[in-house]
Write an enzyme that holds these catalytic residues in place. Structure first.
Site, PDB file in Angstrom:
ATOM      1  N   HIS A 129      44.601 -12.707  -1.153  1.00 35.24           N
ATOM      2  CA  HIS A 129      43.575 -11.836  -0.580  1.00 35.24           C
ATOM      3  C   HIS A 129      42.867 -11.154  -1.759  1.00 35.24           C
ATOM      4  O   HIS A 129      43.496 -10.908  -2.787  1.00 35.24           O
ATOM      5  CB  HIS A 129      44.301 -10.799   0.288  1.00 35.24           C
ATOM      6  CG  HIS A 129      43.412  -9.923   1.111  1.00 35.24           C
ATOM      7  ND1 HIS A 129      42.755  -8.835   0.595  1.00 35.24           N
ATOM      8  CD2 HIS A 129      43.109  -9.958   2.437  1.00 35.24           C
ATOM      9  CE1 HIS A 129      42.083  -8.226   1.571  1.00 35.24           C
ATOM     10  NE2 HIS A 129      42.269  -8.890   2.696  1.00 35.24           N
ATOM     11  N   ASP A 206      52.885  -9.205  -1.857  1.00 40.35           N
ATOM     12  CA  ASP A 206      51.956  -8.655  -0.873  1.00 40.35           C
ATOM     13  C   ASP A 206      52.470  -9.057   0.512  1.00 40.35           C
ATOM     14  O   ASP A 206      52.317 -10.195   0.938  1.00 40.35           O
ATOM     15  CB  ASP A 206      50.560  -9.221  -1.144  1.00 40.35           C
ATOM     16  CG  ASP A 206      49.566  -8.929  -0.022  1.00 40.35           C
ATOM     17  OD1 ASP A 206      49.965  -8.338   0.997  1.00 40.35           O
ATOM     18  OD2 ASP A 206      48.392  -9.308  -0.175  1.00 40.35           O
ATOM     19  N   GLN A 209      50.902  -9.590   5.637  1.00 38.28           N
ATOM     20  CA  GLN A 209      51.001 -10.454   6.819  1.00 38.28           C
ATOM     21  C   GLN A 209      52.440 -10.755   7.206  1.00 38.28           C
ATOM     22  O   GLN A 209      52.686 -11.386   8.231  1.00 38.28           O
ATOM     23  CB  GLN A 209      50.286 -11.783   6.556  1.00 38.28           C
ATOM     24  CG  GLN A 209      48.790 -11.652   6.427  1.00 38.28           C
ATOM     25  CD  GLN A 209      48.137 -11.111   7.676  1.00 38.28           C
ATOM     26  OE1 GLN A 209      48.646 -11.313   8.787  1.00 38.28           O
ATOM     27  NE2 GLN A 209      47.036 -10.418   7.521  1.00 38.28           N
ATOM     28  N   LYS A 232      49.114  -3.479  10.419  1.00 34.49           N
ATOM     29  CA  LYS A 232      49.409  -4.868  10.784  1.00 34.49           C
ATOM     30  C   LYS A 232      50.818  -4.983  11.343  1.00 34.49           C
ATOM     31  O   LYS A 232      51.366  -6.069  11.502  1.00 34.49           O
ATOM     32  CB  LYS A 232      49.248  -5.769   9.557  1.00 34.49           C
ATOM     33  CG  LYS A 232      47.804  -5.833   9.051  1.00 34.49           C
ATOM     34  CD  LYS A 232      47.672  -6.765   7.876  1.00 34.49           C
ATOM     35  CE  LYS A 232      46.413  -6.547   7.069  1.00 34.49           C
ATOM     36  NZ  LYS A 232      45.215  -7.166   7.640  1.00 34.49           N
ATOM     37  N   CYS A 370      38.422 -12.638   3.321  1.00 36.47           N
ATOM     38  CA  CYS A 370      38.698 -11.968   2.034  1.00 36.47           C
ATOM     39  C   CYS A 370      39.496 -12.857   1.096  1.00 36.47           C
ATOM     40  O   CYS A 370      40.315 -12.367   0.307  1.00 36.47           O
ATOM     41  CB  CYS A 370      39.421 -10.640   2.225  1.00 36.47           C
ATOM     42  SG  CYS A 370      38.445  -9.411   3.055  1.00 36.47           S
TER      43      CYS A 370
HETATM   44  C1  LIG Z   1      47.447 -10.842   2.763  1.00 39.01           C
HETATM   45  C2  LIG Z   1      46.721  -9.544   2.767  1.00 39.01           C
HETATM   46  N1  LIG Z   1      46.751  -8.770   1.677  1.00 39.01           N
HETATM   47  C3  LIG Z   1      46.127  -7.585   1.652  1.00 39.01           C
HETATM   48  C4  LIG Z   1      45.412  -7.104   2.727  1.00 39.01           C
HETATM   49  C5  LIG Z   1      44.731  -5.783   2.630  1.00 39.01           C
HETATM   50  O1  LIG Z   1      45.316  -4.873   3.496  1.00 39.01           O
HETATM   51  P1  LIG Z   1      44.673  -3.456   3.770  1.00 39.01           P
HETATM   52  O2  LIG Z   1      43.226  -3.712   4.063  1.00 39.01           O
HETATM   53  O3  LIG Z   1      45.420  -2.931   4.935  1.00 39.01           O
HETATM   54  O4  LIG Z   1      44.843  -2.633   2.533  1.00 39.01           O
HETATM   55  C6  LIG Z   1      45.346  -7.888   3.873  1.00 39.01           C
HETATM   56  C7  LIG Z   1      44.556  -7.429   5.033  1.00 39.01           C
HETATM   57  O5  LIG Z   1      43.746  -8.130   5.582  1.00 39.01           O
HETATM   58  C8  LIG Z   1      46.024  -9.133   3.896  1.00 39.01           C
HETATM   59  O6  LIG Z   1      45.983  -9.900   4.985  1.00 39.01           O
END
Ligand SMILES: Cc1ncc(COP(=O)(O)O)c(C=O)c1O
Lengths: 413, 142
Positions: A129, A206, A209, A232, A370
């Site tokens: 991401h 990270d 998900q 999430k 993203c």
């Molecule tokens: C794999 C992953 N990393 C990071 C993020 C970023 O999360 P947040 O926007 O809650 O900080 C997301 C959210 O879409 C994600 O799916």
């Protein structure tokens, strides 16, 4: 997933706990398949927010009155619940952030600035991401360090041999997604951590998900940093978790300066508070942290393995049905996946598909999710993504399938 | 036909769709398919309209005292949307384009159908089309 041990969930009863699901969109019952972006909140979470503001809103930690006591206790109760939820050895290793993004930025700005030198390397994967790419790019630019990227296969899995080739004494950090938001791929993080540690590198995972789907024990994983977002995980927006090993957190400089994070302030020298408070400057997002506990309780009540079993069944069903529609190509066919189904419909732009599905009451996500470098690697502008949660049903997938069949028939060939 | 007459015609057509979002989007996509093709050589960076989520190319020329627009998009709904604008504005005088009150957009309930992101893109298209009209008007007057 073993089907033997997982108790079956009463999805109808579970759906009753989610007020938002019971509405019509464009005259059709809402089918919410955008769970990877954010999932919906059970009544218990909504009530926890309401209960906090109507019963014991107060600023925490420094107050001596009854409301402050109660608010502080609730806030710290969530920290304990998170500790158990992720299996960390100590409660102080749990730091509240705004979300995954802030957790990664915090580590980059503190541990990263402290530990990296020119010529050092950080390894990420192609499927990250943007929030697990850009903070490292900024850090590398500042330090003259190098960002290396693990390539992926057509099915959307990291190529292990290539990863091994990238590892060296120069590697200071491997930062990798536990489960891909765009493809669903579950990465072999345990193996990654072992291999990274063997060359002396630290590992950040990270877990954005993964948190609502996969069993997690940070001690067994031996992960150095693990980050995720409450929203999430059936919890509120604006709260996230950074787990870090005590020794690392203690060695790291503070992230932001302000109240809460200090031990003593004078103009000559300020000393910092102990962890976790050192990293929690200012009044935190108390209400949402309090409500996060209700979200964790909700997940624990059913158990991640039962939830995952239900979601896996939905994914398998959707993969078969959607994959069989003429003109549809599934994107991301890894052997191990969370409940994310990404696909394209030949001859129709993902935006158009998304809007047509919305007109039928079906919420999906379309675009690059993203993950622009990943889309580039796959030669795609974007995909359509349906992602499933505990409250989704097989009937809802049937609705999606029939809508997609309609569109597939309409598209220009 | 005048800009007003064309708008009224569009409003009448859309009224048959009963406000059904699915039918409206399907109709918009069909309109997109009927848009005269744009030559690939015109699909260049400088013809891209900024501010749209999807890619939109717009090129124009002046024929006599009328402005002619050609456009294309990589998404079918956007293509349909711009085809509506072309139907209303292409072949009109610069002056009329500059001052036209595009009331059909609200009358057919476009905002609710396409959502805020695409509405912003739609506004960018109109702005760009008007900018060309302004340039031609200056040229015609000099
Ligand atoms: C794999 C992953 N990393 C990071 C993020 C970023 O999360 P947040 O926007 O809650 O900080 C997301 C959210 O879409 C994600 O799916």
């Amino acid at each position: 997933m073993s089907t033997l041990s997982a108790p079956t969930l009463d999805i109808t009863a579970i759906r009753q706990q989610f007020p938002i699901l019971h509405q019509q969109i464009n005259g059709k019952p809402l089918v919410y398949f955008d769970n990877a972006a954010t999932n919906q909140k059970p009544e218990s979470v909504i009530n926890a927010l309401n209960g906090y503001y109507s019963g014991y809103n107060a600023n925490i930690h420094r107050g001596i009155h009854a409301l402050a006591e109660k608010a502080t206790a609730a806030f710290e109760d969530t920290r304990k619940a998170v500790q158990q939820f992720i299996g960390s050895r100590e409660v102080e290793e749990v730091i509240f952030t705004k979300g995954t993004t802030e957790g990664i930025n915090l580590v980059a700005a503190t541990w990263g600035r402290m530990s990296l030198q020119a010529g050092d390397e950080i390894i990420i994967s192609t499927m990250e991401h943007h929030s697990n790419i850009v903070p490292w790019q900024l850090l590398c630019e500042e330090k003259g360090a190098v960002l290396r990227v693990i390539p992926i296969s057509e099915s959307g899995e990291i190529i292990w041999e290539e990863f091994e080739k990238l590892l060296s004494a120069k590697t200071k950090l491997v930062s990798i997604v536990h489960a891909s938001n765009a493809l669903g791929t579950i990465n072999p993080v345990q193996k990654v951590i072992k291999a990274a540690h063997a060359v002396g590198a630290k590992v950040l995972v990270d877990g954005a998900q993964a948190s609502a789907h996969l069993a997690l024990d940070v001690q067994t994983l031996d992960v150095d940093f693990y980050v995720f977002s409450a929203h999430k995980l059936y919890g509120p927006t604006g709260v996230g978790i950074l787990y870090g090993k005590r020794a690392l957190l203690e060695a790291m400089p503070p992230y932001q300066g302000g109240g809460e994070m200090i031990a003593e302030v004078s103009f000559e020298k300020t000393t910092y508070n102990v962890i976790p408070y050192k990293f929690e400057a200012g009044t935190p997002n108390i209400a949402d942290v309090v409500a996060l506990k209700a979200a964790i309780d909700f997940v624990n009540q059913y158990g991640k393995s039962a939830i995952a079993a239900h979601e896996d069944a939905l994914l398998q069903y959707a993969t078969e049905k959607v994959g069989a529609i003429e003109g549809i190509r599934l994107v991301g066919t890894a052997a191990h996946k969370v409940s994310v189904l990404s696909f394209v419909l030949e001859g129709m732009h993902p935006f158009d598909v998304g809007m047509m599905l919305d007109a039928k009451g079906i919420a999906v996500r379309t675009g690059h999710h993203c993950t622009q470098p990943l889309m580039k690697r796959l030669g795609l502008e974007g995909t359509i993504r349906a992602s499933f949660a505990i409250y989704n049903t097989f009937e809802e997938i049937d609705t999606l399938v029939s809508a997609l069949k309609d569109l597939a028939a309409k598209r220009k060939k | 036909m005048t800009i007003q007459e064309i708008q009224n015609e569009i409003i009448a057509e859309f009224s048959l769709l009963d406000g059904d979002k699915e039918m409206i989007l399907t109709y918009i996509m069909e309109l997109g398919e009927r848009l005269p093709p744009m030559d690939e050589s015109l699909k260049v960076e400088e013809n891209i309209i900024k501010g749209c989520q999807s890619k939109v190319w717009l090129s124009t020329r002046l024929e006599g005292d009328k402005v002619l627009y050609l456009a294309d998009s990589n998404t079918q709904i956007t293509k349909g949307l711009i085809s509506l604008l072309i139907r209303v504005l292409s072949g009109q005088k610069p002056e009329d384009i500059m001052t036209a009150d595009l009331y059909f957009i609200e009358k057919i309930g476009m905002g609710q159908v396409i959502g805020s992101q695409r509405s912003n893109g739609f506004s960018s298209m109109i702005k760009q089309m008007r900018l060309y009209a302004v340039a031609y008007q200056t040229k015609l007057q000099s």
